[in-house]
Motif scaffolding. Structure first.
Motif, short mmCIF file in Angstrom:
data_model
loop_
_atom_site.label_atom_id
_atom_site.label_comp_id
_atom_site.label_asym_id
_atom_site.label_seq_id
_atom_site.Cartn_x
_atom_site.Cartn_y
_atom_site.Cartn_z
N LEU A 84 0.94 -1.30 0.10
CA LEU A 84 -0.17 -0.15 0.01
C LEU A 84 0.71 1.36 -0.01
O LEU A 84 0.50 2.38 -0.77
N TRP A 85 1.92 1.15 0.81
CA TRP A 85 2.90 2.29 0.97
C TRP A 85 3.44 2.63 -0.46
O TRP A 85 3.50 3.86 -1.15
N ARG A 86 3.83 1.78 -1.54
CA ARG A 86 4.18 1.91 -2.70
C ARG A 86 3.42 2.56 -3.66
O ARG A 86 3.38 3.48 -4.39
N ARG A 87 1.81 2.00 -3.52
CA ARG A 87 0.86 2.60 -4.13
C ARG A 87 0.53 3.85 -3.89
O ARG A 87 0.16 4.91 -4.67
N ALA A 108 1.06 7.39 -6.44
CA ALA A 108 -0.19 8.23 -6.63
C ALA A 108 0.19 9.73 -6.20
O ALA A 108 -0.73 10.55 -6.23
N ASP A 109 1.54 9.87 -5.79
CA ASP A 109 2.24 11.17 -5.33
C ASP A 109 1.56 11.87 -4.00
O ASP A 109 1.28 12.86 -3.99
N LEU A 110 1.22 10.84 -3.22
CA LEU A 110 0.49 11.21 -1.89
C LEU A 110 1.35 11.32 -0.97
O LEU A 110 1.07 11.65 0.21
N HIS A 126 4.76 10.92 8.33
CA HIS A 126 5.61 11.16 7.22
C HIS A 126 5.51 12.37 6.26
O HIS A 126 6.39 13.10 6.28
N ASN A 127 4.17 12.57 6.12
CA ASN A 127 3.93 13.97 5.32
C ASN A 127 4.09 15.08 6.34
O ASN A 127 4.69 16.01 5.77
N SER A 184 13.30 14.91 -1.68
CA SER A 184 12.96 14.24 -2.86
C SER A 184 12.91 12.58 -2.75
O SER A 184 11.83 12.17 -3.26
N ARG A 185 13.61 12.22 -1.87
CA ARG A 185 13.51 10.94 -1.29
C ARG A 185 12.40 10.48 -0.45
O ARG A 185 11.56 9.33 -0.89
N ALA A 186 12.11 11.39 0.24
CA ALA A 186 10.82 11.10 1.29
C ALA A 186 9.51 11.06 0.37
O ALA A 186 8.51 10.60 0.57
N GLY A 187 9.38 12.08 -0.61
CA GLY A 187 8.30 12.37 -1.51
C GLY A 187 8.02 10.99 -2.35
O GLY A 187 6.88 10.70 -2.75
N ARG A 188 9.06 10.35 -2.59
CA ARG A 188 9.02 8.94 -3.34
C ARG A 188 8.69 7.88 -2.34
O ARG A 188 8.52 6.56 -2.75
N GLY A 189 8.99 7.75 -1.01
CA GLY A 189 8.58 7.02 -0.08
C GLY A 189 9.85 6.03 0.18
O GLY A 189 9.99 4.98 0.64
N GLU A 190 11.15 6.62 -0.50
CA GLU A 190 12.41 5.85 -0.39
C GLU A 190 12.85 5.94 1.25
O GLU A 190 13.71 5.03 1.60
#
Length: 377
Positions: free
Chosen positions: A46-49, A53-55, A93-94, A114-120
């Motif tokens: 779900l985290w990857r999804r 979705a840029d959330l 996270h947000n 940038s890495r946080a925005g991609r969930g990395e």
């Protein structure tokens, strides 16, 4: 006051609805039947999804790959996530990423955002203090050590700590000053002790034993912790609202189909009145939530500081969501306690949200202090 959502805010909510569609609230073992955690970590798929979705960069500027939206958009997304009990650190996270963008150094922003925005990189926040009832900003001490900082202390009930790469920790330097440290989970001196929430999720007591950090990893801006705490508390209200709305919907469906004496339960006056009272609770929770989120997003002045609106929202959210799930359990009868039916999960999550970042009584006391300091004419 206009609470009409912008096109961008509505688009974020629609994207969230698409991501969370089909997510099953009972995808993990029931917390009522599990002695330990219901799962080792959060829902990675779900985290990857959500990232796709840029959330995960809702509050980040476009330069960091974010959407450039505000607290209202974040609350709309959180509201959708709570309807399915999404097991992800979406709020923390947000909020932590927004903190770094607003108050972090240029080097810290470029290294993380940038890495946080991609969930990395996964971020969370330690905001419960030593016991869950004392101020979080006083649970850890920070003192300068050459060009860096040394941190010591304990924070309890840190959400998603075992999954996060960095934990934002408020710490006091003496007097009334609070700094915010970004502590790596694998840092020397960091010890995690497992705690289990009422939801069955794995929390952690975070113990800092003379943890050394570079100056770039400590945010010293005055008021940064108060801003972050307000955003976290308001996000918690959004989660409570989404959960409560889903529970009332489940109750409506059940009482419309369940018959007694040849009639649906929903046609009985006593049932209808209780459901109507809970609907009123939800509408009050919604109105106070958007007031607080709008104040945070716009920076608009008010009769009280923004913390006053946040306190009102949290009072309604904490008391309201408790009443909603209690009434739902009552109107479902014995069926509501069936562990094959998801209502008991919502009840457990509601209790967690009710107490997260402090119970209603703590915010009532804070609101009283604000009213005493800012008399309303």
């Amino acid at each position: 006051m206009d609470f009409t959502f912008s096109e961008e805010q509505r688009a974020a909510a629609e994207a969230a609805q698409g991501v969370f569609a089909g997510v099953a609230p009972d995808a993990v073992p029931s917390p009522a039947l599990t002695t330990g955690a219901v799962a080792e970590g959060f829902d990675q798929e779900l985290w990857r999804r959500i990232g796709g979705a840029d959330l995960l960069g809702l509050l980040l500027d476009e330069g960091y790959g974010g959407a450039g939206l505000d607290a209202v958009a974040l609350c709309l997304v959180l509201r959708e996530s709570a309807r399915v009990l999404a097991r992800v650190p979406l709020l923390e996270h947000n909020a932590a990423a927004a903190l770094v963008q607003t108050h972090g150094t240029k080097e810290l922003r470029e290294r993380l955002l940038s890495r946080a925005g991609r969930g990395e990189v996964v971020l969370t926040v330690a905001g419960s203090g030593r016991s869950g009832h004392d101020p979080a900003g006083l649970a850890v001490t920070a003192r300068r050590d050459g060009t860096g900082w040394l941190l010591e202390g304990v924070q309890t009930a840190v959400p998603w700590a075992y999954d996060a790469d960095l934990v934002v920790v408020p710490a006091h330097t003496g007097g009334d000053r609070t700094v915010l440290a970004l502590v790596p989970r694998e840092q020397d001196g960091v010890v995690l002790a497992e705690q289990i929430s009422t939801t069955g999720e794995r929390l952690a007591e975070l113990r800092l034993r003379v943890v050394r950090l570079d100056a770039a990893d400590v945010i010293e801006t005055d008021g940064a912790w108060e801003w972050l705490h307000a955003l976290l508390a308001t996000g918690t209200c959004a989660l409570a609202l989404g959960l409560g709305e889903q529970v009332l919907r489940m109750t409506s469906e059940y009482t419309s189909k369940r018959e007694q004496f040849g009639y649906p339960l929903a046609t009985f006056q006593a049932v209808a009145v209780q459901a109507a009272d809970r609907y009123i609770d939800l509408r009050a929770m919604e109105a106070t939530l958007w007031q607080a989120a709008w104040r945070i997003a716009s920076g608009a002045p008010g009769a009280l500081p923004v913390s006053g609106d946040v306190a009102v929202a949290k009072i309604w959210a904490a008391d309201g969501v408790r009443r909603v799930v209690q009434t739902a359990q009552h109107l479902h009868g014995g069926f509501g306690a069936d562990t094959d039916y998801p209502l008991h999960r919502y009840h457990a999550w509601a209790k967690h949200l009710e107490l997260s970042l402090g119970p209603a009584a703590a915010y009532e006391e804070a609101l009283g202090d604000l009213l005493a300091a800012h008399p309303l004419s």
